[in-house]
Design a protein around this motif. Sequence first.
Motif, PDB file in Angstrom:
ATOM      1  N   ASP A   1      -6.294  23.794 -47.308  1.00 43.56           N
ATOM      2  CA  ASP A   1      -6.891  25.025 -47.825  1.00 43.56           C
ATOM      3  C   ASP A   1      -5.959  26.225 -47.680  1.00 43.56           C
ATOM      4  N   ILE A   2      -5.128  26.222 -46.643  1.00 50.25           N
ATOM      5  CA  ILE A   2      -4.201  27.324 -46.387  1.00 50.25           C
ATOM      6  C   ILE A   2      -2.872  26.746 -45.909  1.00 50.25           C
ATOM      7  N   PHE A   3      -1.762  27.290 -46.439  1.00 47.36           N
ATOM      8  CA  PHE A   3      -0.421  26.880 -46.024  1.00 47.36           C
ATOM      9  C   PHE A   3       0.222  28.021 -45.234  1.00 47.36           C
ATOM     10  N   VAL A   4       0.838  27.675 -44.097  1.00 44.29           N
ATOM     11  CA  VAL A   4       1.470  28.661 -43.224  1.00 44.29           C
ATOM     12  C   VAL A   4       2.926  28.261 -42.976  1.00 44.29           C
ATOM     13  N   LEU A   5       3.845  29.230 -43.080  1.00 38.35           N
ATOM     14  CA  LEU A   5       5.241  28.966 -42.729  1.00 38.35           C
ATOM     15  C   LEU A   5       5.775  30.146 -41.915  1.00 38.35           C
TER      16      LEU A   5
ATOM     17  N   VAL B   1       7.241  26.367 -49.517  1.00 37.60           N
ATOM     18  CA  VAL B   1       6.483  27.494 -50.073  1.00 37.60           C
ATOM     19  C   VAL B   1       6.241  27.282 -51.562  1.00 37.60           C
ATOM     20  N   LEU B   2       7.267  26.833 -52.280  1.00 44.95           N
ATOM     21  CA  LEU B   2       7.125  26.589 -53.713  1.00 44.95           C
ATOM     22  C   LEU B   2       6.139  25.456 -53.981  1.00 44.95           C
TER      23      LEU B   2
ATOM     24  N   PRO C   1      -3.265  29.280 -50.953  1.00 43.02           N
ATOM     25  CA  PRO C   1      -2.926  30.559 -50.322  1.00 43.02           C
ATOM     26  C   PRO C   1      -1.778  30.338 -49.331  1.00 43.02           C
ATOM     27  N   VAL C   2      -0.801  31.249 -49.337  1.00 42.26           N
ATOM     28  CA  VAL C   2       0.391  31.102 -48.498  1.00 42.26           C
ATOM     29  C   VAL C   2       0.478  32.266 -47.526  1.00 42.26           C
ATOM     30  N   VAL C   3       0.706  31.942 -46.249  1.00 42.91           N
ATOM     31  CA  VAL C   3       1.027  32.933 -45.231  1.00 42.91           C
ATOM     32  C   VAL C   3       2.454  32.651 -44.783  1.00 42.91           C
ATOM     33  N   GLY C   4       3.351  33.613 -44.962  1.00 39.40           N
ATOM     34  CA  GLY C   4       4.750  33.409 -44.600  1.00 39.40           C
ATOM     35  C   GLY C   4       5.317  34.615 -43.893  1.00 39.40           C
ATOM     36  N   THR C   5       6.461  34.423 -43.246  1.00 41.51           N
ATOM     37  CA  THR C   5       7.104  35.522 -42.542  1.00 41.51           C
ATOM     38  C   THR C   5       8.040  36.272 -43.475  1.00 41.51           C
TER      39      THR C   5
ATOM     40  N   LEU D   1       2.484  38.257 -46.304  1.00 46.01           N
ATOM     41  CA  LEU D   1       3.699  38.325 -45.509  1.00 46.01           C
ATOM     42  C   LEU D   1       3.409  38.987 -44.170  1.00 46.01           C
ATOM     43  N   VAL D   2       3.947  38.395 -43.095  1.00 44.67           N
ATOM     44  CA  VAL D   2       3.831  38.986 -41.769  1.00 44.67           C
ATOM     45  C   VAL D   2       5.230  39.073 -41.167  1.00 44.67           C
TER      46      VAL D   2
END
Length: 299
Positions: free
Chosen positions: A250-254, A265-266, A274-278, A294-295
């Motif tokens: 459901d959610i991808f985190v990197l 990410v691609l 939904p993508v959460v990335g740095t 982005l965080v």
Amino acid sequence: EVLVVGYLITRLEQLGWRFSFWVPGEGPAAEQLRERGHDVGTAERLLRFSVKSLRQPPGPLGRLRATPGYVRAWRSWLSAQDAALVHANSLLALPEVVTRPRGGPPLVLHTHEVLARDAKGIAAGLLSRRADAVVSVSEAAAGELRRHRIHSTVVYEAVPDPGPRERARRDDGLVVGTLGTVSKRKGSDLFLAAVRGVQARRNGIEFRMVGPLVVGGERPWAEGIADAARRSDVELRSGVEPFAELAEWDIFVLPSRMDPCPLAVLEAMAMGLPVVGTRVGGIPEQLGSDAGLLVDAED
């Protein structure tokens, strides 16, 4: 990455190109290339790029003594290929770039890294000058090379279209995961810390950490992270087909500490996740202003 390279090779073969490969040591890459019918030359490259890795058996002296023989094997193989073009894949190929026979075919260095602003980065920048052309996977990677006055063209990486495959719909909670080598660079420990923080506040979320453990001197650290993840009820997987795995999420985190242009990410974006990335390396270029969250690094 081998799957993406295979796709590109197939397209170029349709245009009349032929390919042969030099691989520094036997492993999955050499095996898969042979299965695809390609000529593969290989020899074990014991040279490493850090003091910690050099100290691994057979030790610094043994690794350094083996280097001249490796270089001779590489140069002999290349001379026998009658190649029109040499494609050196990543800065890890700098030993081959520097030692290629002079007067041979032009060489394109394809950089997948962002040069660090330290002595090792300066050395890599100087050695990169031996290439006839340099291509980078993101502006972040190209920008550091330009600081060393090396012109680098940006060609963004890509993944195959997964087609009409839909993500599985779940009624029993969320699946949140990270996909990449378990390593400090990919922020595997940061993902685990975030997992523990969420677990302290709510239930009903399944967490997954998918990817192999890093090789080399960092391996014991990665094994420790994997053990800690299991104790935190994080499911560990490796050797999976990315799109099939992502279809269950459901959610991808990197949470990478540095990443020039991560394919994961691609792949997640291609699956509509939904993508959460740095905010590091090329990740902001991939997500732009509105394609993900982005965080800051280490947050």
